[in-house]
Motif scaffolding. Sequence first.
Motif, PDB file in Angstrom:
ATOM      1  N   ILE A  66       0.840  -1.204   0.000  1.00 24.31           N
ATOM      2  CA  ILE A  66       0.000   0.000   0.000  1.00 24.31           C
ATOM      3  C   ILE A  66       0.874   1.253   0.000  1.00 24.31           C
ATOM      4  O   ILE A  66       0.641   2.181  -0.771  1.00 24.31           O
ATOM      5  N   VAL A  67       1.890   1.270   0.846  1.00 22.18           N
ATOM      6  CA  VAL A  67       2.781   2.437   0.927  1.00 22.18           C
ATOM      7  C   VAL A  67       3.485   2.660  -0.416  1.00 22.18           C
ATOM      8  O   VAL A  67       3.590   3.796  -0.896  1.00 22.18           O
ATOM      9  N   ARG A  68       3.941   1.587  -1.046  1.00 23.33           N
ATOM     10  CA  ARG A  68       4.619   1.718  -2.347  1.00 23.33           C
ATOM     11  C   ARG A  68       3.656   2.215  -3.424  1.00 23.33           C
ATOM     12  O   ARG A  68       4.018   3.062  -4.245  1.00 23.33           O
ATOM     13  N   VAL A  69       2.433   1.703  -3.418  1.00 22.29           N
ATOM     14  CA  VAL A  69       1.428   2.159  -4.378  1.00 22.29           C
ATOM     15  C   VAL A  69       1.141   3.642  -4.165  1.00 22.29           C
ATOM     16  O   VAL A  69       1.083   4.422  -5.125  1.00 22.29           O
ATOM     17  N   LEU A  70       0.990   4.048  -2.922  1.00 24.56           N
ATOM     18  CA  LEU A  70       0.713   5.457  -2.628  1.00 24.56           C
ATOM     19  C   LEU A  70       1.877   6.352  -3.036  1.00 24.56           C
ATOM     20  O   LEU A  70       1.665   7.472  -3.518  1.00 24.56           O
ATOM     21  N   ARG A  71       3.107   5.860  -2.865  1.00 22.06           N
ATOM     22  CA  ARG A  71       4.282   6.644  -3.264  1.00 22.06           C
ATOM     23  C   ARG A  71       4.299   6.825  -4.786  1.00 22.06           C
ATOM     24  O   ARG A  71       4.546   7.930  -5.283  1.00 22.06           O
ATOM     25  N   LEU A  72       4.034   5.749  -5.531  1.00 19.69           N
ATOM     26  CA  LEU A  72       3.984   5.862  -6.991  1.00 19.69           C
ATOM     27  C   LEU A  72       2.859   6.790  -7.437  1.00 19.69           C
ATOM     28  O   LEU A  72       3.007   7.569  -8.378  1.00 19.69           O
ATOM     29  N   ALA A  79      -0.322   2.022 -10.525  1.00 18.04           N
ATOM     30  CA  ALA A  79       0.774   1.894  -9.561  1.00 18.04           C
ATOM     31  C   ALA A  79       0.989   0.429  -9.195  1.00 18.04           C
ATOM     32  O   ALA A  79       2.128  -0.037  -9.092  1.00 18.04           O
ATOM     33  N   ALA A  80      -0.102  -0.307  -9.021  1.00 19.86           N
ATOM     34  CA  ALA A  80       0.012  -1.730  -8.709  1.00 19.86           C
ATOM     35  C   ALA A  80       0.663  -2.480  -9.863  1.00 19.86           C
ATOM     36  O   ALA A  80       1.496  -3.376  -9.653  1.00 19.86           O
ATOM     37  N   MET A  81       0.328  -2.112 -11.092  1.00 18.06           N
ATOM     38  CA  MET A  81       0.916  -2.754 -12.258  1.00 18.06           C
ATOM     39  C   MET A  81       2.418  -2.490 -12.314  1.00 18.06           C
ATOM     40  O   MET A  81       3.202  -3.393 -12.614  1.00 18.06           O
ATOM     41  N   VAL A  82       2.836  -1.277 -12.021  1.00 14.11           N
ATOM     42  CA  VAL A  82       4.263  -0.942 -11.998  1.00 14.11           C
ATOM     43  C   VAL A  82       4.982  -1.804 -10.954  1.00 14.11           C
ATOM     44  O   VAL A  82       6.054  -2.347 -11.222  1.00 14.11           O
ATOM     45  N   LEU A  83       4.389  -1.943  -9.771  1.00 12.16           N
ATOM     46  CA  LEU A  83       5.003  -2.786  -8.733  1.00 12.16           C
ATOM     47  C   LEU A  83       5.105  -4.241  -9.185  1.00 12.16           C
ATOM     48  O   LEU A  83       6.130  -4.894  -8.969  1.00 12.16           O
ATOM     49  N   ARG A 130       1.659   9.300  -5.710  1.00 11.90           N
ATOM     50  CA  ARG A 130       2.049  10.673  -5.380  1.00 11.90           C
ATOM     51  C   ARG A 130       3.157  11.170  -6.308  1.00 11.90           C
ATOM     52  O   ARG A 130       3.082  12.255  -6.863  1.00 11.90           O
ATOM     53  N   ASP A 131       4.211  10.361  -6.475  1.00 10.26           N
ATOM     54  CA  ASP A 131       5.393  10.813  -7.214  1.00 10.26           C
ATOM     55  C   ASP A 131       5.197  10.839  -8.728  1.00 10.26           C
ATOM     56  O   ASP A 131       5.753  11.699  -9.413  1.00 10.26           O
ATOM     57  N   LEU A 132       4.450   9.876  -9.261  1.00  8.80           N
ATOM     58  CA  LEU A 132       4.304   9.769 -10.707  1.00  8.80           C
ATOM     59  C   LEU A 132       2.895  10.096 -11.209  1.00  8.80           C
ATOM     60  O   LEU A 132       2.646  10.077 -12.411  1.00  8.80           O
ATOM     61  N   GLY A 133       1.972  10.331 -10.281  1.00  9.51           N
ATOM     62  CA  GLY A 133       0.614  10.666 -10.677  1.00  9.51           C
ATOM     63  C   GLY A 133      -0.170   9.486 -11.229  1.00  9.51           C
ATOM     64  O   GLY A 133      -1.149   9.677 -11.954  1.00  9.51           O
ATOM     65  N   LEU A 134       0.250   8.266 -10.898  1.00  9.88           N
ATOM     66  CA  LEU A 134      -0.447   7.069 -11.380  1.00  9.88           C
ATOM     67  C   LEU A 134      -1.713   6.831 -10.575  1.00  9.88           C
ATOM     68  O   LEU A 134      -1.792   7.190  -9.413  1.00  9.88           O
ATOM     69  N   ASN A 135      -2.696   6.179 -11.197  1.00  5.96           N
ATOM     70  CA  ASN A 135      -3.858   5.764 -10.428  1.00  5.96           C
ATOM     71  C   ASN A 135      -3.499   4.487  -9.667  1.00  5.96           C
ATOM     72  O   ASN A 135      -2.407   3.935  -9.844  1.00  5.96           O
ATOM     73  N   LEU A 136      -4.395   4.021  -8.821  1.00  9.74           N
ATOM     74  CA  LEU A 136      -4.089   2.849  -7.984  1.00  9.74           C
ATOM     75  C   LEU A 136      -3.741   1.623  -8.818  1.00  9.74           C
ATOM     76  O   LEU A 136      -2.753   0.936  -8.552  1.00  9.74           O
ATOM     77  N   ALA A 137      -4.546   1.338  -9.843  1.00 11.46           N
ATOM     78  CA  ALA A 137      -4.305   0.156 -10.672  1.00 11.46           C
ATOM     79  C   ALA A 137      -2.982   0.278 -11.426  1.00 11.46           C
ATOM     80  O   ALA A 137      -2.227  -0.697 -11.525  1.00 11.46           O
ATOM     81  N   MET A 188       5.275  -5.366 -12.267  1.00 17.50           N
ATOM     82  CA  MET A 188       6.303  -5.472 -13.311  1.00 17.50           C
ATOM     83  C   MET A 188       7.699  -5.377 -12.713  1.00 17.50           C
ATOM     84  O   MET A 188       8.608  -6.103 -13.127  1.00 17.50           O
ATOM     85  N   ALA A 189       7.894  -4.516 -11.724  1.00 19.67           N
ATOM     86  CA  ALA A 189       9.194  -4.396 -11.078  1.00 19.67           C
ATOM     87  C   ALA A 189       9.567  -5.699 -10.378  1.00 19.67           C
ATOM     88  O   ALA A 189      10.727  -6.133 -10.437  1.00 19.67           O
ATOM     89  N   THR A 190       8.600  -6.348  -9.743  1.00 19.24           N
ATOM     90  CA  THR A 190       8.847  -7.639  -9.090  1.00 19.24           C
ATOM     91  C   THR A 190       9.219  -8.690 -10.120  1.00 19.24           C
ATOM     92  O   THR A 190      10.164  -9.465  -9.929  1.00 19.24           O
ATOM     93  N   GLU A 191       8.497  -8.708 -11.224  1.00 28.43           N
ATOM     94  CA  GLU A 191       8.780  -9.686 -12.277  1.00 28.43           C
ATOM     95  C   GLU A 191      10.162  -9.461 -12.884  1.00 28.43           C
ATOM     96  O   GLU A 191      10.907 -10.411 -13.127  1.00 28.43           O
ATOM     97  N   ILE A 192      10.535  -8.226 -13.095  1.00 25.39           N
ATOM     98  CA  ILE A 192      11.860  -7.911 -13.633  1.00 25.39           C
ATOM     99  C   ILE A 192      12.940  -8.374 -12.662  1.00 25.39           C
ATOM    100  O   ILE A 192      13.946  -8.967 -13.069  1.00 25.39           O
ATOM    101  N   ALA A 193      12.751  -8.127 -11.374  1.00 27.07           N
ATOM    102  CA  ALA A 193      13.730  -8.568 -10.373  1.00 27.07           C
ATOM    103  C   ALA A 193      13.858 -10.085 -10.377  1.00 27.07           C
ATOM    104  O   ALA A 193      14.976 -10.620 -10.284  1.00 27.07           O
ATOM    105  N   GLN A 194      12.742 -10.797 -10.515  1.00 25.76           N
ATOM    106  CA  GLN A 194      12.787 -12.264 -10.567  1.00 25.76           C
ATOM    107  C   GLN A 194      13.511 -12.746 -11.819  1.00 25.76           C
ATOM    108  O   GLN A 194      14.311 -13.686 -11.763  1.00 25.76           O
TER     109      GLN A 194
END
Length: 99
Positions: free
Chosen positions: A60-66, A77-81, A68-75, A83-89
């Motif tokens: 939730i905190v990471r979604v809210l940061r995205l 921001a969740a998609m960015v998170l 706030r910082d990037l102006g993304l909507n909730l969905a 994708m970032a997890t998948e890239i790390a894997q």
Amino acid sequence: MTHSFGLSRLVWSETGDRLYSFEQAAYFTQTSVPLIEKCVALGIIEPEGTMLHRQDLVRIVRVLRLRRDLGLNLAGAAMVLDMATEIAQLKAQLRALRQ
């Protein structure tokens, strides 16, 4: 959704992890219960019954940061998170294959 757990009540999962009510999650993430409920409705977090795990609060905190910082909507921001997890894997798998 109505949740009757106060801010001071401690609840533990069967595996020994602390669980948080929606009210506690809202308090610790400095947001609101309706926003927590919206995150659940959108599938951004998946509660255990009416309780959340620590990693849900972190998400939730990471979604809210995205948001706030990037102006993304909730969905978004969740998609960015996700994708970032998948890239790390994938990077970890690539490192393992190179060794």
